[in-house]
Design an enzyme around this catalytic site. Structure first.
Site, PDB file in Angstrom:
ATOM      1  N   ARG A  45       0.836  -1.277   0.015  1.00 32.86           N
ATOM      2  CA  ARG A  45       0.222  -0.242   0.017  1.00 32.86           C
ATOM      3  C   ARG A  45       1.158   1.229  -0.211  1.00 32.86           C
ATOM      4  O   ARG A  45       0.517   2.373  -0.385  1.00 32.86           O
ATOM      5  CB  ARG A  45      -0.878  -0.080   1.262  1.00 32.86           C
ATOM      6  CG  ARG A  45      -1.904  -1.080   1.240  1.00 32.86           C
ATOM      7  CD  ARG A  45      -2.883  -0.941   2.477  1.00 32.86           C
ATOM      8  NE  ARG A  45      -2.179  -2.097   3.470  1.00 32.86           N
ATOM      9  CZ  ARG A  45      -2.880  -2.913   3.786  1.00 32.86           C
ATOM     10  NH1 ARG A  45      -3.669  -3.513   3.521  1.00 32.86           N
ATOM     11  NH2 ARG A  45      -1.916  -3.882   4.749  1.00 32.86           N
ATOM     12  N   GLY A  46       2.062   1.138   0.463  1.00 26.61           N
ATOM     13  CA  GLY A  46       2.888   2.180   0.466  1.00 26.61           C
ATOM     14  C   GLY A  46       3.078   3.208  -0.522  1.00 26.61           C
ATOM     15  O   GLY A  46       3.194   4.425  -0.671  1.00 26.61           O
ATOM     16  N   ASP A 103       7.693   2.724  -2.914  1.00 23.54           N
ATOM     17  CA  ASP A 103       7.839   3.878  -1.955  1.00 23.54           C
ATOM     18  C   ASP A 103       8.973   4.076  -1.517  1.00 23.54           C
ATOM     19  O   ASP A 103       9.715   5.136  -1.290  1.00 23.54           O
ATOM     20  CB  ASP A 103       6.868   3.633  -0.817  1.00 23.54           C
ATOM     21  CG  ASP A 103       6.893   2.052  -0.239  1.00 23.54           C
ATOM     22  OD1 ASP A 103       7.866   1.387  -0.600  1.00 23.54           O
ATOM     23  OD2 ASP A 103       6.238   2.028   0.935  1.00 23.54           O
ATOM     24  N   ASP A 106      14.942  -0.596   0.773  1.00 23.22           N
ATOM     25  CA  ASP A 106      16.065  -0.658   1.970  1.00 23.22           C
ATOM     26  C   ASP A 106      16.988  -1.464   1.588  1.00 23.22           C
ATOM     27  O   ASP A 106      17.768  -1.375   1.086  1.00 23.22           O
ATOM     28  CB  ASP A 106      14.925  -0.928   3.000  1.00 23.22           C
ATOM     29  CG  ASP A 106      15.347  -0.953   4.455  1.00 23.22           C
ATOM     30  OD1 ASP A 106      16.569  -0.300   4.720  1.00 23.22           O
ATOM     31  OD2 ASP A 106      14.676  -1.400   5.527  1.00 23.22           O
ATOM     32  N   THR A 110      12.807  -6.927  -1.404  1.00 27.18           N
ATOM     33  CA  THR A 110      11.451  -7.022  -1.817  1.00 27.18           C
ATOM     34  C   THR A 110      11.583  -6.581  -3.178  1.00 27.18           C
ATOM     35  O   THR A 110      10.778  -7.184  -3.879  1.00 27.18           O
ATOM     36  CB  THR A 110      10.838  -5.750  -1.033  1.00 27.18           C
ATOM     37  OG1 THR A 110      10.888  -5.975   0.519  1.00 27.18           O
ATOM     38  CG2 THR A 110       9.007  -5.861  -1.456  1.00 27.18           C
ATOM     39  N   LEU A 111      12.250  -5.656  -3.515  1.00 24.94           N
ATOM     40  CA  LEU A 111      12.306  -5.343  -5.016  1.00 24.94           C
ATOM     41  C   LEU A 111      12.988  -6.438  -5.991  1.00 24.94           C
ATOM     42  O   LEU A 111      12.368  -6.748  -6.954  1.00 24.94           O
ATOM     43  CB  LEU A 111      13.160  -3.900  -5.250  1.00 24.94           C
ATOM     44  CG  LEU A 111      13.446  -3.376  -6.478  1.00 24.94           C
ATOM     45  CD1 LEU A 111      12.090  -2.891  -7.192  1.00 24.94           C
ATOM     46  CD2 LEU A 111      14.106  -2.065  -6.626  1.00 24.94           C
ATOM     47  N   ASP A 162       3.711   3.522   6.224  1.00 23.62           N
ATOM     48  CA  ASP A 162       2.877   3.638   7.560  1.00 23.62           C
ATOM     49  C   ASP A 162       3.952   3.161   8.869  1.00 23.62           C
ATOM     50  O   ASP A 162       5.093   3.124   8.703  1.00 23.62           O
ATOM     51  CB  ASP A 162       2.120   2.465   7.442  1.00 23.62           C
ATOM     52  CG  ASP A 162       2.686   0.935   7.435  1.00 23.62           C
ATOM     53  OD1 ASP A 162       3.560   0.979   6.821  1.00 23.62           O
ATOM     54  OD2 ASP A 162       2.251   0.125   8.297  1.00 23.62           O
TER      55      ASP A 162
HETATM   56  P1  5GP Z   1      13.320  -4.050   1.570  1.00 26.15           P
HETATM   57  O1  5GP Z   1      12.900  -5.352   1.212  1.00 26.15           O
HETATM   58  O2  5GP Z   1      13.924  -3.298   0.669  1.00 26.15           O
HETATM   59  O3  5GP Z   1      14.240  -4.129   2.836  1.00 26.15           O
HETATM   60  O4  5GP Z   1      12.069  -3.160   2.116  1.00 26.15           O
HETATM   61  C1  5GP Z   1      11.212  -2.576   1.636  1.00 26.15           C
HETATM   62  C2  5GP Z   1       9.894  -2.389   2.460  1.00 26.15           C
HETATM   63  O5  5GP Z   1      10.275  -2.141   3.685  1.00 26.15           O
HETATM   64  C3  5GP Z   1       9.093  -1.296   1.958  1.00 26.15           C
HETATM   65  O6  5GP Z   1       8.358  -1.322   0.700  1.00 26.15           O
HETATM   66  C4  5GP Z   1       8.539  -0.699   3.338  1.00 26.15           C
HETATM   67  O7  5GP Z   1       7.023  -1.338   3.107  1.00 26.15           O
HETATM   68  C5  5GP Z   1       9.583  -1.250   4.307  1.00 26.15           C
HETATM   69  N1  5GP Z   1      10.157  -0.200   4.772  1.00 26.15           N
HETATM   70  C6  5GP Z   1      11.553  -0.167   4.682  1.00 26.15           C
HETATM   71  N2  5GP Z   1      12.071   0.910   5.200  1.00 26.15           N
HETATM   72  C7  5GP Z   1      10.891   1.654   5.782  1.00 26.15           C
HETATM   73  C8  5GP Z   1      10.855   2.931   6.521  1.00 26.15           C
HETATM   74  O8  5GP Z   1      11.622   3.428   6.903  1.00 26.15           O
HETATM   75  N3  5GP Z   1       9.603   3.313   6.892  1.00 26.15           N
HETATM   76  C9  5GP Z   1       8.524   2.278   6.412  1.00 26.15           C
HETATM   77  N4  5GP Z   1       7.229   2.799   7.274  1.00 26.15           N
HETATM   78  N5  5GP Z   1       8.660   1.194   5.968  1.00 26.15           N
HETATM   79  C10 5GP Z   1       9.798   0.783   5.594  1.00 26.15           C
END
Ligand code: 5GP
Length: 186
Positions: A45-46, A103, A106, A110-111, A162
């Site tokens: 949803r982000g 959004d 990190d 996920t990507l 969120d």
């Molecule tokens: P990754 O797989 O790149 O570590 O994480 C990506 C997902 O983690 C994002 O789509 C998001 O949902 C969540 N996320 C990562 N960092 C943040 C943050 O600082 N704040 C929030 N609210 N969500 C985050």
């Protein structure tokens, strides 16, 4: 519900700065996809606030679709790298020029997982536009074509992002003070 002023450490990116950068991204994307069938995919949803503002800054015809995923986190705020598709796209993407609208990136897990999944569907092209990039947290290399802002390693909320599903509606990106934040008891 806690008033966000109680745990807001700082406004990292204010509403005006966000909109200005999104306008620039819209111009860039419009030029790059001129004469192409641009298809935006938003991960719920982000990414919704970013998607709807970005669309209004893209001056060429384009279509949109949505997908939802849930990640099996190792902790509430850690990505495990494994994602599960909870809502699929409505339309096929084979042969289309797909731009994934995210959004925040990190760790990148996920990507990477979403790109792997979409890649198997044989789009004509597959690119990524993320509003926020926590570049120093990257654990797996992922291609990103458009970045709104590179941000430091701080947990942020607002503008689609969120805290326990709340505060997405705020028009800015804020940094949470974890010591002052109390999760809701729902
Ligand atoms: P990754 O797989 O790149 O570590 O994480 C990506 C997902 O983690 C994002 O789509 C998001 O949902 C969540 N996320 C990562 N960092 C943040 C943050 O600082 N704040 C929030 N609210 N969500 C985050």
């Amino acid at each position: 519900m806690q008033d966000y002023h109680e745990f807001l450490d700082e406004i990292l990116i204010d509403a005006t700065t966000l909109q200005e950068r999104i306008s620039e991204l819209g111009v860039e994307i419009s030029q790059d996809y001129k004469d192409k069938d641009l298809h935006l995919i938003c991960i719920l949803r982000g990414g919704i606030l970013f998607l709807t503002d970005l669309m209004r800054q893209i001056s060429i015809p384009h279509t949109i679709d949505f997908m939802a995923i849930s990640s099996y986190g190792v902790g509430d705020r850690e990505s495990s790298g494994q994602v599960r598709l909870t809502m699929d796209l409505r339309d096929p993407i084979k042969g289309r020029n797909v731009l994934l609208v995210e959004d925040i990136v990190d760790s990148g897990y996920t990507l990477a997982s979403v790109l792997g999944l979409l890649g198997t569907r044989k789009p004509a092209s597959l690119k990524v536009c993320t509003l926020l990039d926590k570049a120093e947290r990257r654990e797996t290399e992922v291609p990103i074509d458009y970045v709104g802002f590179v941000i430091p390693n701080k947990y942020v909320f607002g503008y689609g992002l969120d805290l326990d599903e709340f505060y997405r509606e705020l028009p800015f990106i804020g940094v949470v003070n974890e010591e002052k934040y109390t999760p809701p008891d729902h």
